[in-house]
Design a protein around this motif. Sequence first.
Motif, PDB file in Angstrom:
ATOM      1  N   PRO A   1     -54.440  55.623  12.587  1.00  0.00           N
ATOM      2  CA  PRO A   1     -53.247  55.783  11.641  1.00  0.00           C
ATOM      3  C   PRO A   1     -52.927  57.208  11.163  1.00  0.00           C
ATOM      4  O   PRO A   1     -51.756  57.497  11.127  1.00  0.00           O
ATOM      5  CB  PRO A   1     -53.648  54.696  10.604  1.00  0.00           C
ATOM      6  N   VAL A   2     -53.994  57.839  10.643  1.00  0.00           N
ATOM      7  CA  VAL A   2     -53.631  59.231   9.960  1.00  0.00           C
ATOM      8  C   VAL A   2     -53.110  60.114  11.023  1.00  0.00           C
ATOM      9  O   VAL A   2     -52.138  60.894  10.704  1.00  0.00           O
ATOM     10  CB  VAL A   2     -54.909  59.625   9.336  1.00  0.00           C
ATOM     11  N   LEU A   3     -53.716  60.187  12.271  1.00  0.00           N
ATOM     12  CA  LEU A   3     -53.544  61.001  13.428  1.00  0.00           C
ATOM     13  C   LEU A   3     -52.080  60.768  13.840  1.00  0.00           C
ATOM     14  O   LEU A   3     -51.228  61.566  14.083  1.00  0.00           O
ATOM     15  CB  LEU A   3     -54.505  61.166  14.540  1.00  0.00           C
ATOM     16  N   LEU A   4     -51.841  59.526  14.070  1.00  0.00           N
ATOM     17  CA  LEU A   4     -50.383  59.252  14.514  1.00  0.00           C
ATOM     18  C   LEU A   4     -49.392  59.410  13.438  1.00  0.00           C
ATOM     19  O   LEU A   4     -48.393  60.001  13.572  1.00  0.00           O
ATOM     20  CB  LEU A   4     -50.317  57.787  14.918  1.00  0.00           C
ATOM     21  N   GLY A   5     -49.716  59.034  12.222  1.00  0.00           N
ATOM     22  CA  GLY A   5     -48.944  59.282  11.114  1.00  0.00           C
ATOM     23  C   GLY A   5     -48.716  60.893  10.861  1.00  0.00           C
ATOM     24  O   GLY A   5     -47.191  61.255  10.816  1.00  0.00           O
ATOM     25  N   LEU A   6     -49.494  61.686  11.122  1.00  0.00           N
ATOM     26  CA  LEU A   6     -49.210  63.234  11.082  1.00  0.00           C
ATOM     27  C   LEU A   6     -48.419  63.555  12.171  1.00  0.00           C
ATOM     28  O   LEU A   6     -47.468  64.411  12.303  1.00  0.00           O
ATOM     29  CB  LEU A   6     -50.502  63.840  11.153  1.00  0.00           C
ATOM     30  N   ALA A   7     -48.574  63.103  13.458  1.00  0.00           N
ATOM     31  CA  ALA A   7     -47.832  63.517  14.712  1.00  0.00           C
ATOM     32  C   ALA A   7     -46.580  63.006  14.487  1.00  0.00           C
ATOM     33  O   ALA A   7     -45.336  63.652  14.869  1.00  0.00           O
ATOM     34  CB  ALA A   7     -48.294  62.879  15.971  1.00  0.00           C
ATOM     35  N   ILE A   8     -46.171  61.866  14.115  1.00  0.00           N
ATOM     36  CA  ILE A   8     -44.824  61.341  13.657  1.00  0.00           C
ATOM     37  C   ILE A   8     -43.911  62.180  12.839  1.00  0.00           C
ATOM     38  O   ILE A   8     -42.723  62.301  12.875  1.00  0.00           O
ATOM     39  CB  ILE A   8     -44.749  59.642  13.558  1.00  0.00           C
ATOM     40  N   ILE A   9     -44.871  62.375  11.732  1.00  0.00           N
ATOM     41  CA  ILE A   9     -44.303  63.384  10.586  1.00  0.00           C
ATOM     42  C   ILE A   9     -43.876  64.759  11.231  1.00  0.00           C
ATOM     43  O   ILE A   9     -42.714  65.079  10.989  1.00  0.00           O
ATOM     44  CB  ILE A   9     -45.076  63.589   9.307  1.00  0.00           C
ATOM     45  N   ILE A  10     -44.833  65.418  11.849  1.00  0.00           N
ATOM     46  CA  ILE A  10     -44.319  66.543  12.637  1.00  0.00           C
ATOM     47  C   ILE A  10     -42.940  66.451  13.439  1.00  0.00           C
ATOM     48  O   ILE A  10     -42.229  67.231  13.512  1.00  0.00           O
ATOM     49  CB  ILE A  10     -45.640  67.164  13.285  1.00  0.00           C
ATOM     50  N   ASP A  11     -43.221  65.274  14.241  1.00  0.00           N
ATOM     51  CA  ASP A  11     -42.079  65.352  14.945  1.00  0.00           C
ATOM     52  C   ASP A  11     -40.709  64.986  14.215  1.00  0.00           C
ATOM     53  O   ASP A  11     -39.746  65.594  14.618  1.00  0.00           O
ATOM     54  CB  ASP A  11     -42.248  63.860  16.016  1.00  0.00           C
ATOM     55  N   SER A  12     -40.884  64.045  13.218  1.00  0.00           N
ATOM     56  CA  SER A  12     -39.748  64.139  12.397  1.00  0.00           C
ATOM     57  C   SER A  12     -39.086  65.348  11.783  1.00  0.00           C
ATOM     58  O   SER A  12     -37.879  65.614  11.572  1.00  0.00           O
ATOM     59  CB  SER A  12     -39.842  63.145  11.136  1.00  0.00           C
ATOM     60  N   VAL A  13     -39.956  66.079  11.255  1.00  0.00           N
ATOM     61  CA  VAL A  13     -39.582  67.487  10.568  1.00  0.00           C
ATOM     62  C   VAL A  13     -39.202  68.408  11.803  1.00  0.00           C
ATOM     63  O   VAL A  13     -37.887  69.084  11.499  1.00  0.00           O
ATOM     64  CB  VAL A  13     -40.954  68.466  10.136  1.00  0.00           C
ATOM     65  N   LEU A  14     -39.638  68.243  13.033  1.00  0.00           N
ATOM     66  CA  LEU A  14     -38.801  69.186  14.063  1.00  0.00           C
ATOM     67  C   LEU A  14     -37.321  68.386  14.284  1.00  0.00           C
ATOM     68  O   LEU A  14     -36.424  69.243  14.726  1.00  0.00           O
ATOM     69  CB  LEU A  14     -39.676  69.040  15.542  1.00  0.00           C
ATOM     70  N   ARG A  15     -37.300  67.047  14.204  1.00  0.00           N
ATOM     71  CA  ARG A  15     -36.301  66.639  14.464  1.00  0.00           C
ATOM     72  C   ARG A  15     -35.170  66.947  13.307  1.00  0.00           C
ATOM     73  O   ARG A  15     -33.774  66.929  13.506  1.00  0.00           O
ATOM     74  CB  ARG A  15     -36.183  64.977  14.592  1.00  0.00           C
TER      75      ARG A  15
END
Length: 183
Positions: free
Chosen positions: A94-108
């Motif tokens: 959950p932490v790893l996926l949460g970080l990946a989704i947040i990074i993706d969101s910041v790029l978006r």
Amino acid sequence: MERLKKFKTAFIIFSIFYIVLGFVLIARPETSARAICRVFGALILILGVIRVIRYFAGNDFADQFRFDLARGILAVMFGIFMLIAPNAVIVALPVLLGLAIIIDSVLRLQLSIDLKRLQYEKWWLGLVLALVTGVLGAMLLFNPFAGSVALTMYIGISLVIDGIVNIWALILLTKHFNNYSIW
């Protein structure tokens, strides 16, 4: 131009993978996390072995600075770890996926601001979607779910939404930038 096409293809494949993985986690939350962890462990292990072999088989001096040996050994170790201790990986997932989704969101988020600068009238849709997926990622970091089944289903839903939003953003960008001949 060729690099951009490869990036787009990889981005689409990655996003489709997110969507498929999300649906698997939603449909079979009680068994899918461990099985997916083992499949990924095997894939990472195989890719690591390929990198190590490629390192020793390569004769080109330029190939020596891609760190295939080090990356291959690390991948082999991580793959073995995922196969031997999937529960430990599942705890961190959950932490790893949460970080990946947040990074993706910041790029978006940056993408939507760039679209605003280019005077694209629907730039705000990207902003809203970036914020929504950012919240989904943040919730994964703080894990408000009591049971692992609920958490696994939430991860699946988050991945499906993030994958769809990624594909939508790529389609939007491609459509908008076709006028500039960079795609």
